[in-house]
Motif scaffolding. Sequence first.
Motif, PDB file in Angstrom:
ATOM      1  N   ILE A  49       2.391  -0.801  17.427  1.00 17.27           N
ATOM      2  CA  ILE A  49       1.262  -0.483  16.554  1.00 17.27           C
ATOM      3  C   ILE A  49       1.769   0.326  15.369  1.00 17.27           C
ATOM      4  O   ILE A  49       2.485   1.312  15.542  1.00 17.27           O
ATOM      5  N   THR A  50       1.387  -0.086  14.159  1.00 19.72           N
ATOM      6  CA  THR A  50       1.669   0.678  12.952  1.00 19.72           C
ATOM      7  C   THR A  50       0.335   1.211  12.453  1.00 19.72           C
ATOM      8  O   THR A  50      -0.627   0.452  12.312  1.00 19.72           O
ATOM      9  N   LEU A  51       0.280   2.512  12.197  1.00 18.46           N
ATOM     10  CA  LEU A  51      -0.970   3.115  11.758  1.00 18.46           C
ATOM     11  C   LEU A  51      -0.692   4.326  10.880  1.00 18.46           C
ATOM     12  O   LEU A  51       0.424   4.842  10.853  1.00 18.46           O
ATOM     13  N   ARG A  52      -1.729   4.720  10.162  1.00 19.73           N
ATOM     14  CA  ARG A  52      -1.592   5.907   9.326  1.00 19.73           C
ATOM     15  C   ARG A  52      -1.478   7.136  10.210  1.00 19.73           C
ATOM     16  O   ARG A  52      -2.131   7.240  11.238  1.00 19.73           O
ATOM     17  N   ALA A  53      -0.655   8.082   9.800  1.00 17.17           N
ATOM     18  CA  ALA A  53      -0.420   9.314  10.567  1.00 17.17           C
ATOM     19  C   ALA A  53      -1.698  10.147  10.644  1.00 17.17           C
ATOM     20  O   ALA A  53      -2.577  10.051   9.788  1.00 17.17           O
ATOM     21  N   ALA A  92      -0.118   5.985   1.164  1.00 14.67           N
ATOM     22  CA  ALA A  92       0.477   5.192   0.092  1.00 14.67           C
ATOM     23  C   ALA A  92       1.335   4.039   0.611  1.00 14.67           C
ATOM     24  O   ALA A  92       1.802   3.212  -0.168  1.00 14.67           O
ATOM     25  N   ASP A  93       1.530   3.968   1.922  1.00 14.48           N
ATOM     26  CA  ASP A  93       2.355   2.912   2.513  1.00 14.48           C
ATOM     27  C   ASP A  93       1.580   1.629   2.803  1.00 14.48           C
ATOM     28  O   ASP A  93       2.129   0.707   3.402  1.00 14.48           O
ATOM     29  N   TRP A  94       0.340   1.572   2.386  1.00 16.98           N
ATOM     30  CA  TRP A  94      -0.502   0.406   2.683  1.00 16.98           C
ATOM     31  C   TRP A  94      -1.055  -0.207   1.405  1.00 16.98           C
ATOM     32  O   TRP A  94      -1.560   0.506   0.535  1.00 16.98           O
ATOM     33  N   SER A  95      -0.985  -1.521   1.323  1.00 14.26           N
ATOM     34  CA  SER A  95      -1.711  -2.284   0.310  1.00 14.26           C
ATOM     35  C   SER A  95      -2.452  -3.373   1.060  1.00 14.26           C
ATOM     36  O   SER A  95      -1.844  -4.219   1.716  1.00 14.26           O
ATOM     37  N   LEU A  96      -3.761  -3.343   0.990  1.00 12.87           N
ATOM     38  CA  LEU A  96      -4.593  -4.290   1.726  1.00 12.87           C
ATOM     39  C   LEU A  96      -5.017  -5.476   0.866  1.00 12.87           C
ATOM     40  O   LEU A  96      -5.907  -6.230   1.236  1.00 12.87           O
ATOM     41  N   GLY A  99      -2.813  -5.918  -4.872  1.00  8.93           N
ATOM     42  CA  GLY A  99      -1.736  -5.102  -5.398  1.00  8.93           C
ATOM     43  C   GLY A  99      -2.077  -3.643  -5.549  1.00  8.93           C
ATOM     44  O   GLY A  99      -1.512  -2.940  -6.385  1.00  8.93           O
ATOM     45  N   GLN A 100      -3.012  -3.161  -4.736  1.00  5.78           N
ATOM     46  CA  GLN A 100      -3.474  -1.776  -4.838  1.00  5.78           C
ATOM     47  C   GLN A 100      -3.172  -1.017  -3.558  1.00  5.78           C
ATOM     48  O   GLN A 100      -3.041  -1.600  -2.487  1.00  5.78           O
ATOM     49  N   ALA A 101      -3.068   0.304  -3.684  1.00  7.40           N
ATOM     50  CA  ALA A 101      -2.925   1.180  -2.514  1.00  7.40           C
ATOM     51  C   ALA A 101      -4.313   1.765  -2.240  1.00  7.40           C
ATOM     52  O   ALA A 101      -4.657   2.831  -2.722  1.00  7.40           O
ATOM     53  N   GLN A 102      -5.119   1.023  -1.464  1.00  6.41           N
ATOM     54  CA  GLN A 102      -6.513   1.391  -1.258  1.00  6.41           C
ATOM     55  C   GLN A 102      -6.691   2.773  -0.644  1.00  6.41           C
ATOM     56  O   GLN A 102      -7.679   3.460  -0.933  1.00  6.41           O
TER      57      GLN A 102
END
Length: 106
Positions: A49-53, A92-96, A99-102
């Motif tokens: 699983i990868t998730l935000r801290a 900042a490690d995610w772009s959904l 091309g944006q970092a939501q």
Amino acid sequence: MHEALQETIGIPADDLFQILTSHDGTTGTLRHGTYFGIERDDDIVYVRITLRAGRTPQQKRALYRRIAELAEAYAGTEPRNVFVTLTENGPADWSLGEGQAQYAPE
């Protein structure tokens, strides 16, 4: 597994970004052992699983427990054969898309 993520760490119901891969033993070697004295066998299931801290150790323990419970209830997988790893990162490690970092707008 999505049910466990919702129940224990608050993942939204519509956050369905999941990849399920089966390894049938014909294209690679499935390795497991008795690390920490846990007797695993060829029915092992690896969950990554990868998730935000930001989740607490208590939430993570609850997640591991619930994934093992549901794996047993839904698939008959013994809890000793459920191997879970978490990888955390920042907003900042995610772009959904687009091309944006939501999670980390400018």
